[in-house]
Design an enzyme around this catalytic site. Structure first.
Site, PDB file in Angstrom:
ATOM      1  N   GLY A 156       0.788  -1.228   0.000  1.00  0.00           N
ATOM      2  CA  GLY A 156       0.000   0.000   0.000  1.00  0.00           C
ATOM      3  C   GLY A 156       0.815   1.269   0.000  1.00  0.00           C
ATOM      4  O   GLY A 156       0.314   2.328   0.373  1.00  0.00           O
ATOM      5  N   SER A 157       2.085   1.184  -0.393  1.00  0.00           N
ATOM      6  CA  SER A 157       3.012   2.332  -0.402  1.00  0.00           C
ATOM      7  C   SER A 157       3.265   2.895   0.991  1.00  0.00           C
ATOM      8  O   SER A 157       3.723   4.036   1.127  1.00  0.00           O
ATOM      9  CB  SER A 157       2.498   3.450  -1.328  1.00  0.00           C
ATOM     10  OG  SER A 157       2.511   3.015  -2.672  1.00  0.00           O
ATOM     11  N   GLY A 159       5.186   3.831   4.034  1.00  0.00           N
ATOM     12  CA  GLY A 159       6.595   4.027   4.306  1.00  0.00           C
ATOM     13  C   GLY A 159       7.451   4.202   3.067  1.00  0.00           C
ATOM     14  O   GLY A 159       8.680   4.216   3.165  1.00  0.00           O
ATOM     15  N   ARG A 279      -0.970 -11.324  -5.306  1.00  0.00           N
ATOM     16  CA  ARG A 279      -2.370 -11.208  -4.878  1.00  0.00           C
ATOM     17  C   ARG A 279      -3.091 -10.310  -5.867  1.00  0.00           C
ATOM     18  O   ARG A 279      -2.484  -9.707  -6.757  1.00  0.00           O
ATOM     19  CB  ARG A 279      -2.439 -10.560  -3.489  1.00  0.00           C
ATOM     20  CG  ARG A 279      -1.643  -9.268  -3.440  1.00  0.00           C
ATOM     21  CD  ARG A 279      -1.879  -8.438  -2.223  1.00  0.00           C
ATOM     22  NE  ARG A 279      -0.961  -7.308  -2.152  1.00  0.00           N
ATOM     23  CZ  ARG A 279      -1.073  -6.178  -2.843  1.00  0.00           C
ATOM     24  NH1 ARG A 279      -2.094  -6.036  -3.695  1.00  0.00           N
ATOM     25  NH2 ARG A 279      -0.196  -5.202  -2.721  1.00  0.00           N
TER      26      ARG A 279
END
Length: 419
Positions: A156-157, A159, A279
């Site tokens: 989810g980007s 960091g 996924r």
């Protein structure tokens, strides 16, 4: 006859879509989740949810064994990357179709993924592994600024930052190592060359390709999706190059089973693999595929999970595009409206808001900054773009910024601008 049940593990990503698809297939979905709030919310909606430590494999095996005395468990799955290897282990234990857990673990470790892709000759950015600030600085000096600095494990980007100079590099290193970033394992960071060029991604089920999409991000240094379009405007030769590299990725990572999503940047040297995700893509990509081609990837994934025949044959060939609604400041959401008006625009396939008035908005520089999305679809790219713009322009919001220091809450509101 026992009720056929589908176990969904910690599924907050595309969870609603999986629940609906499972019920449509005549299955009884049961969510096993660590988060109490998630379980309470699902229970309040009449869904079966059980709170359990999803990091405890033995505990999950015991719980699934208990459930099997009441239900016929026909499948176990999740769309959440952090537990997908555990899903594979559970499927192996209960002799159910599922992913290879070792392959998933290798793929989810971005450093190991990079090593395997490089060994197979797959074009990837230059990269180094770092565990402390000195190693980050050394790696960036070797690769050359700008670089992308990110956790070796994550999604989810979260960091992930573009560091354009030594100041940004030091600031983000401090953020990652200073206790603000939540690590699921020991801190390990990737320092990567910034592959510059248009963004594309491809959806795959087994070894069957669905489609290539294009994506747009918001302003740096973050990598927050602002828009996605199916299909991307590519030549047949460009599509073939991406498909060939994708097959090389699957072989290198031993990802033969189930859904995958591979992300690219088209640089001056051609397509470069940014990341392989073992996924399905997160929302709204499955909805976009359905709007564009009439194929429900989540339903087909569940069919694969329960051992039934799945089918990716297209029912139509539309152009579908999504626009993310992204918060432009931190504070309290006073109001957000226009959802009904946007949804009524002909050609709009979906309008979804993720937040409600009075909710606190705290931007993280990742997917959590998105507060909604709009999807439009039509046979024409120009029409889809026009419909999407018209619908997005109908949605507006207001955020009252948090007080600065000891000041009272600002009396002015920060208006929601869609850019």
């Amino acid at each position: 006859m026992s009720i056929k049940a589908l176990i969904l593990l910690d599924d907050a990503s595309n969870g609603r879509l999986y629940l609906q698809a499972a019920q449509h297939l005549g299955l009884h979905p049961i969510t096993l989740a660590s988060d109490k709030a998630q379980c309470d919310m699902l229970a309040g909606e009449g869904m079966e949810a059980i709170r359990i430590d999803t990091d405890n494999l033995d505990g999950l095996i015991r719980e699934c064994s208990r459930l099997s005395t009441t239900f016929d468990i026909v499948g176990i799955t999740s769309a959440l990357e952090s537990v997908y290897a555990t899903v594979g282990k559970l499927c192996r234990h209960f002799d159910l179709p599922g992913p290879n857990p070792e392959s998933i673990e290798r793929c989810c470790d971005k450093f190991v993924q990079r090593q395997l892709l490089a060994k197979a000759g797959v074009p990837i950015p230059a990269y180094r592994l770092a565990v402390n600030a000195a190693e980050v600085q050394s790696a960036a000096a070797e690769i050359g600024l700008p670089v992308v600095l990110k956790p070796a494990v994550g999604s989810g980007s979260s960091g992930v930052r573009l560091c354009r100079d030594v100041v940004e590099l030091a600031e983000h290193t401090t953020y990652l190592l200073g206790g603000k970033h939540i690590w699921r394992s020991s801190p390990r960071m990737l320092v990567e060359e910034f592959a510059q060029g248009p963004y594309y991604s491809i959806d795959i089920m087994g070894d069957e390709f669905m489609e290539i999409a294009s994506g747009e991000f918001g302003p740096p240094p973050h990598f927050i999706f602002h828009g996605t379009t199916y299909p991307a405007q590519l030549t047949s030769d460009e599509c073939k190059r991406i498909a060939d590299i994708s097959l090389s990725c699957l072989r290198a990572l031993d990802l033969e089973w189930g859904p995958k999503n591979i992300e690219f940047r088209w640089t001056n040297l051609g397509p470069i693999v940014v990341e392989v995700n073992p996924r399905l893509s997160g929302s709204p990509d499955p909805q976009l595929v359905k709007a564009a081609y009439g194929v429900d990837l989540i339903t087909e994934h569940i069919k694969l999970v329960i051992g039934e025949e799945w089918d990716l044959r297209r029912k139509r060939s539309y152009v579908a595009a999504a626009r993310k609604l992204v918060a432009d400041c931190d504070g309290i959401l006073d109001w957000i409206d226009g959802e009904a008006s946007a949804a009524a625009v002909p050609g709009v396939a979906e309008v979804k808001l993720y937040v409600e008035p009075k909710a606190p908005i705290v931007r993280k520089g990742d997917y959590r900054d998105c507060i909604g999305h709009v999807i439009a679809a039509s046979p024409s790219r120009a029409t889809t773009e026009a419909v999407l713009k018209r619908a997005v322009d109908l949605i507006d919001w207001s955020i009252t910024p948090f007080p600065s220091g000891d000041d009272a809450i600002a009396e002015f509101a920060c208006a929601g601008l869609l850019g």
